[in-house]
Write a protein that holds these residues in place. Structure first.
Motif, PDB file in Angstrom:
ATOM      1  N   GLN A   1     -45.768  92.772  12.789  1.00  0.00           N
ATOM      2  CA  GLN A   1     -46.477  93.966  12.590  1.00  0.00           C
ATOM      3  C   GLN A   1     -46.670  94.159  11.272  1.00  0.00           C
TER       4      GLN A   1
ATOM      5  N   GLU B   1     -47.846  97.868   8.594  1.00  0.00           N
ATOM      6  CA  GLU B   1     -48.103  99.344   8.763  1.00  0.00           C
ATOM      7  C   GLU B   1     -49.177  99.657   7.675  1.00  0.00           C
TER       8      GLU B   1
ATOM      9  N   GLU C   1     -50.780  92.777  14.373  1.00  0.00           N
ATOM     10  CA  GLU C   1     -50.881  93.946  14.796  1.00  0.00           C
ATOM     11  C   GLU C   1     -50.670  95.117  13.510  1.00  0.00           C
TER      12      GLU C   1
ATOM     13  N   MET D   1     -50.355  99.169  12.248  1.00  0.00           N
ATOM     14  CA  MET D   1     -49.983 100.434  12.877  1.00  0.00           C
ATOM     15  C   MET D   1     -50.221 101.592  11.676  1.00  0.00           C
TER      16      MET D   1
ATOM     17  N   GLU E   1     -50.065 106.088  10.879  1.00  0.00           N
ATOM     18  CA  GLU E   1     -49.893 107.722  11.453  1.00  0.00           C
ATOM     19  C   GLU E   1     -50.847 108.495  10.355  1.00  0.00           C
TER      20      GLU E   1
ATOM     21  N   THR F   1     -52.166 105.126  20.072  1.00  0.00           N
ATOM     22  CA  THR F   1     -50.967 104.425  20.725  1.00  0.00           C
ATOM     23  C   THR F   1     -50.001 105.664  20.973  1.00  0.00           C
TER      24      THR F   1
ATOM     25  N   LEU G   1     -50.511 108.419  16.254  1.00  0.00           N
ATOM     26  CA  LEU G   1     -50.168 107.019  15.946  1.00  0.00           C
ATOM     27  C   LEU G   1     -51.303 106.223  16.414  1.00  0.00           C
TER      28      LEU G   1
ATOM     29  N   GLY H   1     -53.142 102.210  16.343  1.00  0.00           N
ATOM     30  CA  GLY H   1     -52.707 100.650  16.314  1.00  0.00           C
ATOM     31  C   GLY H   1     -54.065  99.824  16.380  1.00  0.00           C
TER      32      GLY H   1
END
Length: 158
Positions: free
Chosen positions: A76, A78, A112, A114, A116, A136, A152, A154
């Motif tokens: 993952q 961010e 993946e 992610m 915010e 998500t 959130l 993704g």
């Protein structure tokens, strides 16, 4: 700023970019307003978590017009920030920054991404949805300054 229509070169952020990166973020209401130490930490190759920090510079002037920072915890990642000077928005600079970031993330074995975002930040939401992000989750009253929710989002990298 003349980086219209995406005429920006994407490269790794360097310590010489710090003042300009902070200036860009401070001038944008919805961008994270990080202290200098946070930007420097994003450049630390042995930092934990490891980060990728990119800038977009105008091909004609060499002036930095945008930046993106992502943290890596493979598989993952961010997306912590993507910011483009106001007059450079809606000209493809953010899209090019994100495309370059996605390539860097793939190379780091991230599958993946992610992020915010404030629920009220319609331009950012439109941009992220156009890149393929989907909602998500939601963090109610996440932002202390306004008691606003964070959405959130993704994206699976292909």
């Amino acid at each position: 700023m003349t980086a219209g229509r995406g005429e920006a070169r994407i490269r790794r952020m360097t310590p010489a970019d710090m003042d300009r990166a902070m200036e860009i973020a401070q001038d944008l209401k919805d961008a994270p307003h990080w202290p200098l130490a946070a930007y420097l930490a994003a450049l630390e190759p042995l930092g934990a978590p490891r980060r990728i920090a990119l800038v977009a510079e105008d091909v004609k002037t060499g002036i930095v017009v945008g930046l993106a920072v992502a943290s890596l915890l493979p598989p993952q990642g961010e997306l912590e920030m993507i910011a483009v000077v106001a007059e450079g928005q809606r000209h493809g600079v953010a899209r090019r920054l994100f495309a370059a970031m996605a390539e860097e993330l793939r190379a780091a074995q991230v599958t993946e991404v992610m992020l915010e975002v404030r629920a009220s930040n319609r331009p950012a939401l439109a941009f992220y949805h156009a890149q393929g992000f989907v909602e998500t989750g939601r963090r109610p009253r996440y932002y202390a300054d306004s008691q606003e929710d964070a959405l959130l989002l993704g994206l699976r990298l292909k």
